[in-house]
Design an enzyme around this catalytic site. Structure first.
Site, short mmCIF file in Angstrom:
data_model
loop_
_atom_site.label_atom_id
_atom_site.label_comp_id
_atom_site.label_asym_id
_atom_site.label_seq_id
_atom_site.Cartn_x
_atom_site.Cartn_y
_atom_site.Cartn_z
N ASP A 39 33.88 45.29 29.77
CA ASP A 39 33.45 46.42 30.59
C ASP A 39 33.59 46.11 32.08
O ASP A 39 34.06 46.93 32.86
CB ASP A 39 31.99 46.78 30.29
N SER A 40 33.17 44.90 32.46
CA SER A 40 33.24 44.52 33.88
C SER A 40 34.67 44.44 34.37
O SER A 40 34.99 44.92 35.47
CB SER A 40 32.54 43.17 34.09
#
Length: 87
Positions: A39-40
């Site tokens: 996600d990051s």
């Protein structure tokens, strides 16, 4: 892409991108990082894509489409180790 209608989960993207394969211990199941790395990484790359699209619009007056996939973000971070795991 072909997975556009599927929901995205960092843990699945980390597996598909190869990150889980290179982590852990021999003979044991792959280890999950203690954070949602997929996600990051995807968020950071998407934000960079938006900035580049805005710069393009400022120069040319035309917009662009920013397309980001979770597994592609993870896979892009694997470029240094992929040769070690291919024949």
């Amino acid at each position: 892409g072909p997975y556009r209608s599927r929901p995205g989960f960092a843990s699945a993207a980390e597996g598909e991108g190869g990150l889980r394969f290179v982590n852990g211990f021999p003979g044991q199941a792959p280890v999950r990082a203690n954070l949602s790395l997929g996600d990051s990484l995807a968020g950071m790359q998407a934000a960079f894509g938006v900035v580049m699209a805005l710069l393009h619009r400022q120069k040319t007056g035309r917009g662009q489409v920013v397309d980001m996939a979770l597994y592609e973000a993870v896979y892009s971070m694997m470029e240094g180790v992929i040769p070690d795991y291919t024949c």
